[in-house]
Write a protein that holds these residues in place. Sequence first.
Motif, short mmCIF file in Angstrom:
data_model
loop_
_atom_site.label_atom_id
_atom_site.label_comp_id
_atom_site.label_asym_id
_atom_site.label_seq_id
_atom_site.Cartn_x
_atom_site.Cartn_y
_atom_site.Cartn_z
N UNK A 74 -57.96 84.16 -17.19
CA UNK A 74 -59.19 84.02 -17.80
C UNK A 74 -60.19 84.63 -16.44
N UNK A 75 -61.15 85.49 -16.52
CA UNK A 75 -62.14 86.08 -15.57
C UNK A 75 -61.43 87.20 -14.59
N UNK A 76 -60.02 87.47 -15.09
CA UNK A 76 -59.41 88.69 -14.55
C UNK A 76 -59.19 89.68 -15.53
N UNK A 106 -57.46 92.63 -7.25
CA UNK A 106 -55.99 92.03 -7.07
C UNK A 106 -55.09 92.95 -7.48
N UNK A 107 -53.95 93.32 -6.69
CA UNK A 107 -53.01 93.95 -6.84
C UNK A 107 -51.45 93.32 -6.82
N UNK A 108 -50.57 93.69 -7.67
CA UNK A 108 -49.40 93.18 -7.93
C UNK A 108 -48.43 94.28 -8.15
N UNK A 109 -47.11 94.23 -7.72
CA UNK A 109 -45.90 95.33 -8.30
C UNK A 109 -44.73 94.45 -7.95
N UNK A 110 -44.06 95.32 -8.72
CA UNK A 110 -42.55 94.93 -8.94
C UNK A 110 -41.68 96.16 -8.96
N UNK A 111 -40.46 96.26 -8.50
CA UNK A 111 -39.58 97.58 -8.55
C UNK A 111 -38.12 96.94 -9.35
N UNK A 112 -37.72 98.13 -9.99
CA UNK A 112 -36.36 98.10 -10.83
C UNK A 112 -35.62 99.34 -10.35
N UNK A 113 -34.48 98.93 -10.06
CA UNK A 113 -33.48 100.15 -9.79
C UNK A 113 -32.68 100.40 -11.02
N UNK A 114 -32.94 101.56 -11.57
CA UNK A 114 -32.17 102.14 -12.78
C UNK A 114 -31.10 103.02 -12.63
N UNK A 115 -30.02 102.83 -13.44
CA UNK A 115 -29.00 103.78 -13.30
C UNK A 115 -28.62 104.23 -14.77
N UNK A 169 -32.18 108.68 -12.94
CA UNK A 169 -31.58 107.57 -12.14
C UNK A 169 -32.68 107.37 -10.86
N UNK A 170 -33.10 106.17 -10.37
CA UNK A 170 -34.06 106.01 -9.30
C UNK A 170 -34.55 104.78 -9.09
N UNK A 171 -35.35 104.58 -8.48
CA UNK A 171 -36.26 103.19 -8.22
C UNK A 171 -37.56 103.28 -9.00
N UNK A 172 -38.01 102.42 -9.89
CA UNK A 172 -39.05 102.32 -10.46
C UNK A 172 -40.17 101.12 -10.21
N UNK A 173 -41.14 101.77 -9.93
CA UNK A 173 -42.03 100.58 -9.56
C UNK A 173 -43.30 100.39 -10.39
N UNK A 174 -43.59 99.12 -10.82
CA UNK A 174 -44.68 98.77 -11.80
C UNK A 174 -46.00 98.04 -10.99
N UNK A 175 -47.01 98.61 -10.79
CA UNK A 175 -47.96 98.11 -10.25
C UNK A 175 -49.32 97.77 -10.94
N UNK A 176 -49.87 96.46 -11.10
CA UNK A 176 -50.95 96.42 -11.72
C UNK A 176 -52.18 95.80 -10.89
N UNK A 177 -53.50 96.55 -11.22
CA UNK A 177 -54.55 95.97 -10.50
C UNK A 177 -55.48 95.21 -11.32
N UNK A 178 -56.01 94.11 -11.06
CA UNK A 178 -56.97 93.44 -11.93
C UNK A 178 -58.33 93.20 -10.96
N UNK A 179 -59.37 93.34 -11.81
CA UNK A 179 -60.71 93.11 -11.38
C UNK A 179 -61.35 91.63 -11.62
N UNK A 180 -61.71 91.15 -10.54
CA UNK A 180 -62.43 89.59 -10.58
C UNK A 180 -63.83 89.79 -10.97
N UNK A 181 -64.36 88.47 -11.47
CA UNK A 181 -65.70 88.54 -11.76
C UNK A 181 -66.82 88.86 -10.66
N UNK A 182 -66.16 88.73 -9.31
CA UNK A 182 -67.11 88.86 -8.08
C UNK A 182 -66.72 90.37 -7.69
N UNK A 183 -66.17 91.17 -8.52
CA UNK A 183 -65.47 92.79 -8.31
C UNK A 183 -64.59 92.76 -7.23
#
Length: 371
Positions: A47-49, A125-134, A108-122
Amino acid sequence: MGMLVRAAVLLSPLLFCNAFLNLTGPSELEGVWKGSTILPCAYVPVKDLVQQTLTWTVVHDQSSGTIFRRDDSGDHVLLSEYRGRVSVLKDAPGNVSLHILNLEISDRGTYTCQVTWKASNNTLIAKEITTKVDVVKVAATKPVIRASEPGLTFAPGARTSLTCVASGSPPISYRWFRSGPGGEALLLSSQAKLAWDSLQPSDTGTYFCEAENRVGARAVQQSDAVELTVRESPVTRQPSPEAGRPQPTPRGDVPQRVPTGTQGTRLSLPLVILIAVVCSAVVFLLVFIIICIRKPKEVQVYEVKDHNLRAAASSRCESAGHYEEPICSTENNYVMEHMVNKRSQEISTEKNEYDCVGNTQESVYEVGDTA
């Protein structure tokens, strides 16, 4: 001191969110060449993100770049080799997994998922994970036959189909065969599905399919054989009220032929009642006509004639000119004669008898006077 407390108060929500906003997904994944795959990436909404941006990037052996980006302006596929092959679900909060179609070896390669959230005070916040795909090539597996209807015994005219299913790197080619005499196999189709619009008894037999793709030595995989049977149902069905009416034949169905002499004529109950009433009326009418036209039996009427010997004697006296004593005793002889329209004769006879008696009495008186 007060500024430090104020800063701690402002940072506490961010620290709390940081502790719970985590992306989840596998670290390694294997996809099938020419197949499709999903690169999982998910989080639990807080909530609030509000999710601000989403990006998927890839690092190949010789290149890298951003594959997909979602922001306030919409979804964008930035690498040309992925256009038409990648997508991310919409209206699925917390699910930002990447769908890839028709995998190539170059994926084939390494894939990165990155998400950025915005809080109520502007605050962002960013988070990411990586997955190696064959990406691997997989030979076709042993196919399995699936029937569109339960069971493999059908009545003539039925519609059914058999489908050959195998897994592996596409494209997978299929072939259908029918076992013949001496172990020979007759090729029927080069499609995954074998269909019949109207089964016939001649379709009874043993069927199997083969699957093959372009991986390795291109080994052909053969399914287990199945036995298809087409025959009349041994269960006798009760005729419906509409059995006497001709029914339309559905497309693809073959009308059943009834052997000569086995199909009887069936009458409905109202028709049977009507026939019974008509027959009873005819019988009653015939009996009535016979009674009316039959000549009535004539009533046998007999008259009793009293031959009075005394009257006969009187008549003889008159004819002889002398008188005799009337006979006191009378003898009646009864003769039964048929009476038909003799009423006038009866009256005449009675009158003559009375006249005879009168004359006889008068003669008696006269004889007495003479003496």
